[in-house]
Design a protein around this motif. Structure first.
Motif, PDB file in Angstrom:
ATOM      1  N   GLY A  81       0.850  -1.186   0.000  1.00 43.75           N
ATOM      2  CA  GLY A  81       0.000   0.000   0.000  1.00 43.75           C
ATOM      3  C   GLY A  81       0.881   1.228   0.000  1.00 43.75           C
ATOM      4  N   LYS A  82       0.422   2.302   0.614  1.00 45.66           N
ATOM      5  CA  LYS A  82       1.165   3.547   0.764  1.00 45.66           C
ATOM      6  C   LYS A  82       1.907   3.937  -0.511  1.00 45.66           C
ATOM      7  CE  LYS A  82       1.367   3.487   5.800  1.00 45.66           C
ATOM      8  NZ  LYS A  82       0.289   4.478   5.962  1.00 45.66           N
ATOM      9  N   ALA A  83       3.195   3.605  -0.650  1.00 42.32           N
ATOM     10  CA  ALA A  83       3.990   4.060  -1.797  1.00 42.32           C
ATOM     11  C   ALA A  83       3.483   3.520  -3.119  1.00 42.32           C
ATOM     12  CB  ALA A  83       5.455   3.665  -1.609  1.00 42.32           C
ATOM     13  N   LEU A  84       2.634   2.484  -3.088  1.00 39.39           N
ATOM     14  CA  LEU A  84       2.106   1.922  -4.332  1.00 39.39           C
ATOM     15  C   LEU A  84       1.260   2.943  -5.083  1.00 39.39           C
ATOM     16  CD1 LEU A  84       2.119  -0.700  -5.982  1.00 39.39           C
ATOM     17  CD2 LEU A  84       0.091  -1.424  -4.727  1.00 39.39           C
ATOM     18  N   GLY A  85       0.709   3.914  -4.377  1.00 34.81           N
ATOM     19  CA  GLY A  85      -0.076   4.975  -5.005  1.00 34.81           C
ATOM     20  C   GLY A  85       0.731   6.218  -5.319  1.00 34.81           C
TER      21      GLY A  85
END
Length: 410
Positions: A262-266
């Motif tokens: 999650g987090k940095a994936l966006g």
């Protein structure tokens, strides 16, 4: 940062006061009002610049408004943003293929937030336990670690050991067994024929960047394989380059059954999360058993694909490892000079401040006044997680500022 100074009709103080009657008080932010950002720097409404040493709790691994990610988002905004999963879209297959390849796994369940990814993994693990392992209905258990942080939904706080996350939110969801982190013997003792999975953070972020002993993750992999349960690694904060590897488990050459991202994936642009797993695990889901209106939307898939492309070069992993040496060396020099101890891997550190000097909150506020943004956790501990794009010069400057504050006292 080269952007023009921000101009707001309200000052920072006015905007902070305006939040008080209309926003739920579930956060205690530092008193800075960010209006613009680029790279590792942000700017408040008065035009004052700050070095961002938190990076959105690792959601901004590539810095604010990375050009490749902004371009991918703009391009997709002009074409298509949402179809729901009632239809296919032309970006999702490519995103899933590239993300599976990046992690060395087979299938992807796209979601939006980190907590959604964890909740989804809990459901998948239980379904796998019933359909594949043969656990009797409604008896599946999941082993977790004390001092964990996996999110704040009611199911997730059911297995938290942080009373501030739990108090007032019961009754709690059953089916979880809590063991000490970094204790293989305790973990193995908690596993029995009902165990669907072991769910752990390879590095515990909210607890203060707690790094397990060498061999612990390999041991978890061996125990779960031998006892016939899944190993779920929550890499929502630790993954995607933060620790100097694509995933934190890569430091021990471990491939879990399930990885949560999650987090940095966006890319700091849109919320994107994913459950990435072996085919045998994710194939237990059937139409109607799980879903998300926004999960895998074209805009998220476009940005997520661009994130994967950045990581495929290895540049950001190398940068985190190299700059991590600067970070560790700088913190080592501060031990005994206001820093009691620290734990660091790549560009991620938990720094324990001498309580005689100040609390983590007080140190964070002092750093803010000097143009450095960090965040406290658990008393006198502060977390450092700058964008992977930070320069050595900026990193050294931030450490020098911390040294000066510790010397003077918060």
């Amino acid at each position: 940062m080269t952007v023009a100074p921000s101009r707001s009709l309200r000052s920072s103080a006015e905007l902070i006061r305006a939040e008080e009657p209309v926003l739920a008080h579930n956060y205690h932010p530092l008193p800075v009002v960010v209006a613009r950002a680029e790279g590792a720097w942000v700017e408040d409404v008065e035009g004052r610049r700050y070095l961002d040493m938190l990076a959105g709790y690792s959601a901004l691994n590539f810095g604010h408004r990375h050009p490749a990610l902004i371009e991918a988002a703009h391009r997709q905004l002009d074409r298509l943003t949402l179809t729901s999963r009632a239809f296919h879209n032309d970006r999702l297959a490519g995103f899933a293929e590239s993300l599976a390849a990046l992690t060395g796994l087979d299938m992807v369940l796209p979601m939006n937030t980190g907590a959604e990814a964890v909740e989804s993994a809990v459901k998948v693990a239980r379904k796998w336990a019933y359909d594949v392992k043969g656990v009797p209905a409604d008896r599946a258990t999941i082993v977790v670690a004390a001092d964990n942080f996996h999110g704040r939904t009611t199911t997730i706080v059911s297995f938290s050991t942080d009373e501030s996350a739990r108090a007032g939110f019961g009754p709690f969801t059953p089916g979880f067994r809590v063991v000490p982190y970094n204790d293989l013997a305790a973990l193995e003792a908690a596993i029995d024929e009902t165990t669907a999975a072991v769910l752990i953070e390879p590095i515990q972020g909210e607890a203060g960047v707690v790094i397990p002993d060498d061999g612990y993750l390999r041991g978890v992999r061996e125990v779960t394989r031998r006892t016939g349960c899944l190993f779920i690694a929550d890499e929502i904060q630790s993954g995607l380059g933060r620790t100097g590897r694509t995933l934190a488990v890569d430091h021990e050459d471990v491939v879990p059954d399930v990885v949560l991202l999650g987090k940095a994936l966006g890319g700091g642009i849109v919320p994107v999360s994913a459950v990435v797993a072996r085919r045998e695990v994710l194939q237990v889901l059937r139409p109607g058993e799980h879903g998300s209106t926004f999960g895998g939307n074209p805009l998220a898939a476009a940005v997520g694909s661009a994130v994967v492309e950045l990581l495929e070069t290895g540049e950001f992993q190398r940068r985190a490892e190299e700059a991590g040496v600067v970070l560790r060396d700088g913190l080592t020099a501060l031990v005994g000079k206001g820093v009691r101890s620290f734990r660091a891997r790549g560009l991620w550190a938990g720094v324990d401040i001498d309580p005689a000097i100040g609390t983590g909150r007080e140190i964070s506020e002092s750093l803010m006044r000097e143009g450095i943004l960090v965040k406290d956790t658990h008393g006198s501990t502060i977390r450092l997680a700058p964008p992977l794009t930070i320069t050595n010069e900026d990193l050294t400057m931030a450490l020098g500022t911390l040294e000066e504050i510790l010397r003077k006292g918060a």
